[in-house]
Design a protein around this motif. Structure first.
Motif, PDB file in Angstrom:
ATOM      1  N   VAL A  68      48.234  40.262  39.313  1.00 43.05           N
ATOM      2  CA  VAL A  68      47.187  40.036  40.136  1.00 43.05           C
ATOM      3  C   VAL A  68      46.055  38.772  39.841  1.00 43.05           C
ATOM      4  N   GLN A  69      45.774  38.055  40.868  1.00 45.37           N
ATOM      5  CA  GLN A  69      44.935  36.833  40.334  1.00 45.37           C
ATOM      6  C   GLN A  69      43.755  37.193  41.188  1.00 45.37           C
ATOM      7  N   PRO A  70      42.631  37.576  40.243  1.00 48.47           N
ATOM      8  CA  PRO A  70      41.285  38.101  40.645  1.00 48.47           C
ATOM      9  C   PRO A  70      40.496  36.601  41.346  1.00 48.47           C
ATOM     10  N   GLU A  71      39.802  36.974  42.042  1.00 53.71           N
ATOM     11  CA  GLU A  71      38.793  36.489  42.871  1.00 53.71           C
ATOM     12  C   GLU A  71      37.639  35.609  42.051  1.00 53.71           C
ATOM     13  N   SER A  72      37.382  36.658  41.201  1.00 53.66           N
ATOM     14  CA  SER A  72      36.185  36.061  40.128  1.00 53.66           C
ATOM     15  C   SER A  72      36.182  36.999  38.940  1.00 53.66           C
ATOM     16  N   ILE A  73      35.430  36.514  38.012  1.00 59.19           N
ATOM     17  CA  ILE A  73      35.376  37.111  36.464  1.00 59.19           C
ATOM     18  C   ILE A  73      33.813  37.420  36.506  1.00 59.19           C
ATOM     19  N   ALA A  74      33.433  38.177  35.638  1.00 58.79           N
ATOM     20  CA  ALA A  74      31.920  38.331  35.138  1.00 58.79           C
ATOM     21  C   ALA A  74      31.902  39.225  33.988  1.00 58.79           C
ATOM     22  N   VAL A  75      30.786  39.084  33.231  1.00 60.21           N
ATOM     23  CA  VAL A  75      30.625  39.689  31.906  1.00 60.21           C
ATOM     24  C   VAL A  75      29.163  40.462  31.937  1.00 60.21           C
ATOM     25  N   ASP A  76      29.585  41.515  31.223  1.00 59.19           N
ATOM     26  CA  ASP A  76      28.232  42.266  30.850  1.00 59.19           C
ATOM     27  C   ASP A  76      28.190  42.855  29.518  1.00 59.19           C
ATOM     28  N   THR A  77      26.996  42.860  28.882  1.00 60.02           N
ATOM     29  CA  THR A  77      27.143  43.651  27.522  1.00 60.02           C
ATOM     30  C   THR A  77      25.904  44.071  27.361  1.00 60.02           C
ATOM     31  N   TRP A  78      25.691  44.617  25.992  1.00 59.15           N
ATOM     32  CA  TRP A  78      24.368  45.107  25.295  1.00 59.15           C
ATOM     33  C   TRP A  78      23.310  44.061  25.687  1.00 59.15           C
ATOM     34  N   GLY A  79      22.081  44.289  25.287  1.00 57.63           N
ATOM     35  CA  GLY A  79      20.974  43.484  25.529  1.00 57.63           C
ATOM     36  C   GLY A  79      20.620  42.885  24.082  1.00 57.63           C
ATOM     37  N   VAL A  80      19.523  42.042  24.215  1.00 61.50           N
ATOM     38  CA  VAL A  80      18.647  41.527  23.181  1.00 61.50           C
ATOM     39  C   VAL A  80      19.352  40.282  22.368  1.00 61.50           C
ATOM     40  N   ASP A  81      20.777  40.547  22.092  1.00 57.04           N
ATOM     41  CA  ASP A  81      21.289  39.473  21.018  1.00 57.04           C
ATOM     42  C   ASP A  81      21.719  38.337  21.668  1.00 57.04           C
ATOM     43  N   PHE A  82      21.581  37.237  20.975  1.00 59.60           N
ATOM     44  CA  PHE A  82      21.854  35.987  21.299  1.00 59.60           C
ATOM     45  C   PHE A  82      22.538  34.915  20.591  1.00 59.60           C
ATOM     46  N   GLN A  90      41.414  28.594  38.976  1.00 62.93           N
ATOM     47  CA  GLN A  90      40.056  27.871  38.584  1.00 62.93           C
ATOM     48  C   GLN A  90      38.937  28.698  39.585  1.00 62.93           C
ATOM     49  N   ILE A  91      38.649  30.053  39.117  1.00 59.39           N
ATOM     50  CA  ILE A  91      38.196  31.022  39.961  1.00 59.39           C
ATOM     51  C   ILE A  91      36.585  31.082  39.691  1.00 59.39           C
ATOM     52  N   PRO A  92      35.725  31.711  40.538  1.00 60.41           N
ATOM     53  CA  PRO A  92      34.301  31.579  40.315  1.00 60.41           C
ATOM     54  C   PRO A  92      33.886  32.474  39.017  1.00 60.41           C
ATOM     55  N   VAL A  93      33.030  32.184  38.007  1.00 60.29           N
ATOM     56  CA  VAL A  93      32.571  32.862  37.239  1.00 60.29           C
ATOM     57  C   VAL A  93      31.213  33.469  37.563  1.00 60.29           C
ATOM     58  N   VAL A  94      30.738  34.581  37.743  1.00 58.07           N
ATOM     59  CA  VAL A  94      29.496  35.063  38.409  1.00 58.07           C
ATOM     60  C   VAL A  94      28.737  35.724  37.542  1.00 58.07           C
ATOM     61  N   ALA A  95      27.449  35.523  37.760  1.00 55.02           N
ATOM     62  CA  ALA A  95      26.280  36.375  37.032  1.00 55.02           C
ATOM     63  C   ALA A  95      26.190  37.721  37.573  1.00 55.02           C
ATOM     64  N   VAL A  96      26.540  38.641  37.039  1.00 57.84           N
ATOM     65  CA  VAL A  96      26.208  39.865  37.715  1.00 57.84           C
ATOM     66  C   VAL A  96      25.051  40.637  36.916  1.00 57.84           C
ATOM     67  N   GLY A  97      24.730  42.037  36.841  1.00 56.75           N
ATOM     68  CA  GLY A  97      23.858  42.425  35.905  1.00 56.75           C
ATOM     69  C   GLY A  97      24.382  42.291  34.543  1.00 56.75           C
ATOM     70  N   GLY A  98      23.886  41.027  33.762  1.00 56.13           N
ATOM     71  CA  GLY A  98      24.479  40.817  32.705  1.00 56.13           C
ATOM     72  C   GLY A  98      24.127  42.002  31.534  1.00 56.13           C
ATOM     73  N   HIS A  99      23.029  42.601  31.683  1.00 56.57           N
ATOM     74  CA  HIS A  99      22.765  43.740  31.099  1.00 56.57           C
ATOM     75  C   HIS A  99      23.468  44.821  31.526  1.00 56.57           C
ATOM     76  N   ASP A 100      24.461  45.616  30.576  1.00 58.17           N
ATOM     77  CA  ASP A 100      25.284  46.509  31.089  1.00 58.17           C
ATOM     78  C   ASP A 100      24.523  47.706  31.785  1.00 58.17           C
ATOM     79  N   THR A 101      23.438  47.882  31.384  1.00 55.96           N
ATOM     80  CA  THR A 101      22.634  49.134  31.971  1.00 55.96           C
ATOM     81  C   THR A 101      22.246  48.483  33.414  1.00 55.96           C
ATOM     82  N   ALA A 102      22.058  47.506  33.567  1.00 56.51           N
ATOM     83  CA  ALA A 102      21.491  46.971  34.986  1.00 56.51           C
ATOM     84  C   ALA A 102      22.828  46.940  35.881  1.00 56.51           C
TER      85      ALA A 102
END
Length: 490
Positions: free
Chosen positions: A71-85, A231-243
């Motif tokens: 399966v070739q996804p149309e996009s990808i996105a990442v969410d994680t826990w908060g605060v760390d950088f 080379q599919i889009p990388v998307v900004a979703v609710g990056g905080h997993d709770t969002a």
């Protein structure tokens, strides 16, 4: 509607997954492509995340999706826990492993900062719940110790932003994850630069903030070649997993509270604007960013971390399954032992069962001796904490709350769901389990124009996943325990 495929990377503090979402005829199906463990790395007495290992696991997930699942996804996105950088240098290179939020270097950071900026001023400028590991305090701890790393930092990126950067080469900061930092103007994509400067943190290390539901860039060509992907889009979703999780609450209106139940229990409501007052400061509520301009008015409660750590501690002698632990809890007297789940002694004690027993003893309850008593103590205490937070929300918000939606991995715990319904005296609706991945996937669909709104996202969730209802019982045995809970301390 044609069939669409989106790949979500959902990272928690103990594990991560690559989840493929297939959207067809307004229904979503999920397929787990790859699962891997995640844990803090202890190095020279400090705790870190291995960002490079995590990125490799994400690339493995994309590779499996394309090459093994076909399966070739149309996009990808990442969410994680908060605060760390992570820290980037002027050439865009990651300078070190990022610190983990449970690291002890922030133990006095809040109190130290309050000597420079009064606590109430910090809250009114940010609207964020005080927790010692918030990004503001992590950075201030570096200022206090003259950390060389901070001096050579050109830019910081929160964990999901850093992983998106490694995929796309574009350094963007997503609003919902940035809002966990205690460094934003409440409800706005704007850094609270006056406060940040007072803390001695250089504001030039903070970059552009974008809203969830936007495309960041395209997958870099070398990663596309490595994984076999286009080379599919990388998307900004609710990056905080709770969002991302709250975006997938299957509600038909807004008269609900939610519990995102996982390592943390996130209890709150969805508000249209931040709620900031003397009372919300006193009660230590947070106003984190949500998708489509909403505010997540909530409290972070020490959730399944308590039971996870007990299970880990006992594993050398007895390896319990999660159902076995629930059955044990049913064998002992309810509400015999209770704790405040949010006491700082439970943040990272090393031996959680001992920490719980010591807390009970210091508070005059005696010591839970059996595993069953410790487990029951945790479940009862969480339900009582949920009721306390619900009562507090009703003090500061006029919103009508007629049900609780429990989402995330903890929603499979029928025992805790029923206790929660009983103690909160509200029906509890459980599901979906994969709420975070679902919200991630459907926000990708929104970014690519496949769905149009948060309301449409929630309609898709309702039609795609079953929910289980738990009605409050007539048993009021919890009431005496709740009175005790609101007063007990060590």
């Amino acid at each position: 509607m044609p069939t669409h495929h989106f790949l979500a990377f959902d990272l928690g503090a103990s594990s991560g997954r690559a989840i493929l979402g297939t959207l067809n005829n307004a229904k979503l199906e999920l397929t787990e492509i790859h699962r891997f463990t995640n844990q803090m790395q202890r190095i020279n007495g400090h705790y870190f995340w291995n960002i490079f290992s995590l990125f490799q696991e994400l690339k493995t997930g994309l590779t499996k999706c394309v090459r093994e699942f076909g399966v070739q996804p149309e996009s990808i996105a990442v969410d994680t826990w908060g605060v760390d950088f992570v820290h980037l240098d002027k050439n865009g290179m990651i300078l070190s492993l990022p610190y983990a939020y449970r690291d002890s270097r922030t133990n006095t950071a809040m109190e130290d900062l309050f000597k420079l900026v009064p606590k109430d001023e910090v809250y009114r400028q940010t609207g964020i719940q005080f927790m010692q590991f918030n990004s503001l305090f992590q950075l201030y701890s570096m200022v206090k110790t003259n950390a060389p790393l901070l001096g050579i930092t050109d830019r910081i990126l929160f964990t999901p932003d850093a992983l998106n950067y490694l995929f796309s080469g574009e350094a963007k900061t997503e609003f919902t994850i940035a809002s966990t930092s205690q460094m934003l103007v409440p409800g706005q994509c704007e850094w609270q630069k006056k406060l940040i400067s007072k803390a001695g943190v250089p504001t030039n290390i903070l970059g552009e903030i974008i809203q969830a539901g936007q495309q960041i860039g395209l997958l870099q060509s070398d990663i596309a070649e490595e994984t076999g992907s286009e080379q599919i889009p990388v998307v900004a979703v609710g990056g905080h997993d709770t969002a991302s999780a709250i975006a997938s609450v299957p509600a038909v209106d807004d008269n609900f509270a939610y519990i995102s139940s996982g390592t943390w229990s996130i209890f709150g409501i969805e508000a249209q604007e931040p709620i900031i007052s003397d009372k919300t400061l006193e009660l230590n509520f947070t106003n984190e960013g949500g998708v489509e301009g909403t505010t997540r008015f909530l409290k972070n409660i020490m959730g399944m971390w308590l039971i996870q750590e007990c299970r880990r501690t006992w594993a050398s002698k007895k390896e319990y399954s999660w159902p076995e632990m629930v059955e044990l809890a049913k064998t002992v007297e309810p509400f015999r032992f209770i704790i405040d789940p949010d006491d700082s002694c439970f943040l990272n004690p090393g031996n959680m069962p001992d920490a719980i027993a010591n807390w009970c003893e210091k508070s005059g309850q005696g010591r839970p001796e059996s595993h069953a008593e410790v487990i029951r103590c945790i479940y009862d205490s969480l339900a009582l904490k949920y009721r306390q937070v619900l009562d507090e929300i009703r003090q500061v918000s006029a919103k009508n709350i007629d049900r609780i939606h429990v989402i995330g991995g903890g929603c499979n715990n029928d025992f805790l769901n029923q206790i929660t319904a009983d103690v909160c005296e509200l029906p509890v609706w459980a599901g979906p389990t994969e709420a975070t991945a679902t919200g991630n996937i459907l926000m990708q669909a929104k970014a690519l124009g496949v769905v149009k709104s948060l309301a449409e996202i929630r309609q898709i969730v309702r039609e795609s996943f079953q929910q289980k209802r738990f009605n409050p019982s007539l048993d009021k045995s919890w009431q005496t325990a709740y009175e005790k809970f609101t007063k007990i301390s060590v």
